[in-house]
Design an enzyme around this catalytic site. Structure first.
Site, PDB file in Angstrom:
ATOM      1  N   GLY A 227       0.818  -1.209   0.000  1.00 14.61           N
ATOM      2  CA  GLY A 227       0.000   0.000   0.000  1.00 14.61           C
ATOM      3  C   GLY A 227       0.854   1.261   0.000  1.00 14.61           C
ATOM      4  O   GLY A 227       1.753   1.408   0.821  1.00 14.61           O
TER       5      GLY A 227
ATOM      6  N   PHE B  89      -0.802   7.036   2.808  1.00  8.83           N
ATOM      7  CA  PHE B  89      -0.008   7.790   3.777  1.00  8.83           C
ATOM      8  C   PHE B  89       0.825   6.868   4.652  1.00  8.83           C
ATOM      9  O   PHE B  89       2.027   7.070   4.821  1.00  8.83           O
ATOM     10  CB  PHE B  89      -0.918   8.666   4.641  1.00  8.83           C
ATOM     11  CG  PHE B  89      -1.424   9.868   3.923  1.00  8.83           C
ATOM     12  CD1 PHE B  89      -0.586  10.923   3.621  1.00  8.83           C
ATOM     13  CD2 PHE B  89      -2.750   9.946   3.511  1.00  8.83           C
ATOM     14  CE1 PHE B  89      -1.041  12.043   2.946  1.00  8.83           C
ATOM     15  CE2 PHE B  89      -3.220  11.062   2.831  1.00  8.83           C
ATOM     16  CZ  PHE B  89      -2.370  12.116   2.554  1.00  8.83           C
TER      17      PHE B  89
ATOM     18  N   VAL C 177      -1.610  -7.423  -4.212  1.00  8.65           N
ATOM     19  CA  VAL C 177      -1.283  -8.541  -3.318  1.00  8.65           C
ATOM     20  C   VAL C 177      -2.564  -9.338  -3.101  1.00  8.65           C
ATOM     21  O   VAL C 177      -3.549  -8.816  -2.582  1.00  8.65           O
ATOM     22  CB  VAL C 177      -0.718  -8.038  -1.980  1.00  8.65           C
ATOM     23  CG1 VAL C 177      -0.612  -9.185  -0.981  1.00  8.65           C
ATOM     24  CG2 VAL C 177       0.638  -7.384  -2.192  1.00  8.65           C
TER      25      VAL C 177
ATOM     26  N   GLU D  19     -18.331  17.365   2.600  1.00  6.68           N
ATOM     27  CA  GLU D  19     -17.621  18.142   1.580  1.00  6.68           C
ATOM     28  C   GLU D  19     -18.313  18.023   0.225  1.00  6.68           C
ATOM     29  O   GLU D  19     -18.507  19.023  -0.474  1.00  6.68           O
ATOM     30  CB  GLU D  19     -16.166  17.671   1.497  1.00  6.68           C
ATOM     31  CG  GLU D  19     -15.328  18.158   2.671  1.00  6.68           C
ATOM     32  CD  GLU D  19     -14.094  17.301   2.934  1.00  6.68           C
ATOM     33  OE1 GLU D  19     -13.237  17.734   3.710  1.00  6.68           O
ATOM     34  OE2 GLU D  19     -13.984  16.190   2.365  1.00  6.68           O
TER      35      GLU D  19
ATOM     36  N   ASP E   9      -5.481   2.792   8.158  1.00  6.05           N
ATOM     37  CA  ASP E   9      -6.898   2.468   8.350  1.00  6.05           C
ATOM     38  C   ASP E   9      -7.127   0.996   8.667  1.00  6.05           C
ATOM     39  O   ASP E   9      -8.219   0.618   9.090  1.00  6.05           O
ATOM     40  CB  ASP E   9      -7.703   2.836   7.094  1.00  6.05           C
ATOM     41  CG  ASP E   9      -7.811   4.342   6.911  1.00  6.05           C
ATOM     42  OD1 ASP E   9      -7.481   5.069   7.871  1.00  6.05           O
ATOM     43  OD2 ASP E   9      -8.216   4.778   5.816  1.00  6.05           O
TER      44      ASP E   9
ATOM     45  N   ALA F 167      -5.269  11.118   7.723  1.00  3.72           N
ATOM     46  CA  ALA F 167      -3.866  11.122   7.331  1.00  3.72           C
ATOM     47  C   ALA F 167      -2.893  11.176   8.514  1.00  3.72           C
ATOM     48  O   ALA F 167      -1.947  10.383   8.559  1.00  3.72           O
ATOM     49  CB  ALA F 167      -3.605  12.274   6.369  1.00  3.72           C
TER      50      ALA F 167
END
Lengths: 429, 429
Positions: free
Chosen positions: A12, A15, A80, A172, A302, A318
């Site tokens: 991954g 962040f 993966v 948002e 996460d 983040a």
């Protein structure tokens, strides 16, 4: 592959994964970062691509470019497909097998429809660049359809948007949709008054921004309503189809577009890992972020369920991901210097969410504030966290421009066919 | 629809259609511009999106925004599926019928495989934003595949590109591909030397840039070879498959990616129009650009076959299209003032083609020159022709940045799945 010593595999390039890789730049290891995408995605700004304010490349930096000078790092584009904890290998695209000495799992989350995968076609989520471009196409196409609709009912429906889920992304999106309708597109159409577009924000929880302090939720709700967003909290979605949503209260909302910001689940990779997991599939890690019984495997970002000193979960944003990625990297470096493991300590930087144009809610160092000052802080934080210098300049420029002109520069429908006008509904004029 | 008087329908929002619409801003007509896309595409820079130098929105301006203040103009997103010259209507998406008093056909050209439509899947063309994003994905994925290839043969194949057709687009693509390989990606990969990537430019005609004066062709060829492009002129492609091309000479070129810049044909719309057409389907119009026997129908841009005073065809580039669009609009305005029709006079502005970084060939006012000065002229002309002020600034910025850093900012693979890594070819490591 280049490099020497132990082989660290990072799954991954978000962040957590990216900052873990950077933290190991000077460690005597060779590391391989594997991601399904060729780019690190700046998730917090993805909704700006979905709402045509930024172009896709503005919020994405090629992982290879970010790590180009880190000679001990190799980047592989691939998925993966499984992990063999016994043999200490990960399987790449169901074929190639990559052995590891240390494994850092930072695969993040994916959109989850809670078992209603049929909803996916009607209510796209927002996790990837492809998602964002798809959402952008659909948003703009809804207005195009409305412009051509001959019946008032069709027109009203095509100008009605439903955003499911009132976390930061949902809030948002809802604010940006009203802004597009009321201002950006105001003078572009001839047959419709875009300002009449309705935006519904549906949230199963009791308030918007459930993860935030109640005062911030109240401020966000007030601002959303000022923008003209219809906020429906405590309402579960029962069904979603091509023409709208049905709520559990029985209410039916006909809509030209439904957007899904309601749920994510952890990568399927970690679901088959032994050990305890939370209901949403996050892994309960040890205090050094390693997998119980597997000190060579770290689960971060996460994917990891970690508690703050005050007992709350570390928020899935983040800052937490970056801190976890760095901590896992430090644990690996310490192992090599035979230093003992240390527990992960989350430093809470605060909470930020923007609501439409030039308004945000913020909690920093315990202090809460909202409005323009919070929004400036939000811009500052987000732009200067963007990976890579160039991105900053362009994003700043695009924002300054969009802010001054109310325009949105990325109003390009890439695949109109994939979100076709419903010609069945057009008639002879 | 707003406006009054005669109804002018313009099919196509390219250079010809858009400039026709603008020229009619003050005419006592209501006009409807119909396009399949929501944006005007700045075709001359599309190859820059395909080669990751610009993002898609940089070279596309929403047609609605361009015409937002022109109150007599309505923009419809849709496809004109047929024309009824007798009833004076165009059919929209096979359903709606739109009547016209004047019709301006500016639908442009589409990629043509000369009857080998099976090649489309293996050798994408470059006519739309979607094409460009697809090509960008494929170009970047070729390098990603090579990085993971285990056999030297596979690696060499994946690092070999074939561009079919050496018109301006083919020349620009070939040059940019070598630039990407030799410089942009140079330090990003670990298992491959991207500089070793081979680029073949295959042209059936005797020289590159066939439409240009011979001296310019020679200069372009020299520059292409300096960049490392292998130029094959007088070579027809016999077959294209997923692994490369076969030339009529019998030569087989195994390639990771084949790009098609060899042929375009006019929109199928005009093919069923009565009246004479050229072999490539362009319509032989009257000297006022109207369809023979149909003074109310104008055919402009790439759809029209018009000769220059010197007997050559008007080149299928932006200047000719803009001039034709404006002339058709003036003819309509003149009709309304009962002024007689006047013949179209093409004012030749010159020829320009860029070859890789900071080199171009130019012919202006009969004078030919090449090199950096020609490239500066090319940049100036192209940037300042971009529709819309904003685009100029961003494109200038992106270019300045890319030029200084050798970087390409738009290196985002949007749909890696659609151009998947050939996992069948990866083996256990």
């Amino acid at each position: 592959m280049a490099g020497a010593g132990k082989h660290v595999v990072i799954v991954g390039g978000g962040f957590a994964g990216l900052y873990a890789a950077r933290r190991l730049a000077r460690a005597p290891v060779r590391l391989t970062l594997i991601d399904r995408q060729n780019h690190h995605l700046f998730q917090p700004l993805l909704y700006q691509v979905a709402t045509a304010a930024l172009s896709a490349p503005d919020v994405a930096a090629p992982i290879r470019r970010v790590l180009r000078r880190q000679r001990n790092a190799t980047v592989l584009l691939g998925e993966v497909t499984s992990i063999d904890l016994e043999r200490r290998t990960v399987e790449l695209d169901g074929a190639e097998r990559v052995p590891y000495d240390y494994l850092v799992l930072a695969a993040g989350t994916e959109t989850c429809y809670f078992g209603n995968d049929g909803w996916r076609a009607h209510a796209p989520g927002l996790k990837s660049i492809d998602d964002a471009v798809d959402v952008r196409d659909r948003v703009l196409m809804a207005f195009e359809r409305a412009e051509r609709d001959s019946s008032p009912a069709d027109r009203a429906r095509d100008l009605r948007f439903v955003v499911v889920g009132a976390g930061p992304t949902g809030v948002e999106l809802a604010g940006a949709l009203r802004e597009i309708a009321a201002r950006t597109l105001a003078s572009d159409f001839r047959n419709i008054a875009t300002g009449a577009a309705e935006v519904f924000l549906v949230e199963a929880g009791e308030r918007v921004l459930p993860g935030f302090p109640e005062a911030m939720s109240r401020q966000a709700k007030r601002e959303l309503e000022r923008l003209g967003v219809v906020v429906r909290t405590g309402e579960r979605v029962q069904d979603i189809d091509g023409d709208g949503v049905r709520l559990e209260s029985g209410e039916r909302i006909e809509a030209g577009l439904v957007l899904w910001a309601a749920g994510v689940t952890t990568s399927s990779l970690v679901r088959d890992l032994d050990g305890e997991q939370t209901r949403d599939g996050r892994v309960l890690v040890r205090d050094d972020l390693s997998l119980p019984g597997r000190p060579e495997v770290f689960v971060v970002g996460d994917l990891a369920a970690v508690r703050r000193p005050n007992g709350e979960w570390v928020p899935g944003m983040a800052p937490g991901a970056i801190q976890m990625g760095r901590h896992a990297a430090r644990m690996i470096a310490d192992d090599l210097r035979e230093k003992p493991r240390t527990p992960f300590r989350y430093r809470h930087r605060g909470l930020l969410a923007t609501v439409g144009r030039s308004h945000a809610v913020a909690e920093v160092g315990g202090r809460q504030f909202s409005g323009f000052a919070a929004w400036l802080l939000w811009v500052f934080v987000h732009v200067f966290w963007l990976v890579g210098f160039r991105e900053r300049l362009v994003v700043l420029f695009e924002w300054a421009w969009a802010w001054l002109t109310w325009q949105r520069s990325a109003r390009v429908i890439v695949r109109p066919s994939s979100t076709r006008l419903r010609t069945a509904r057009s008639v002879d004029s």
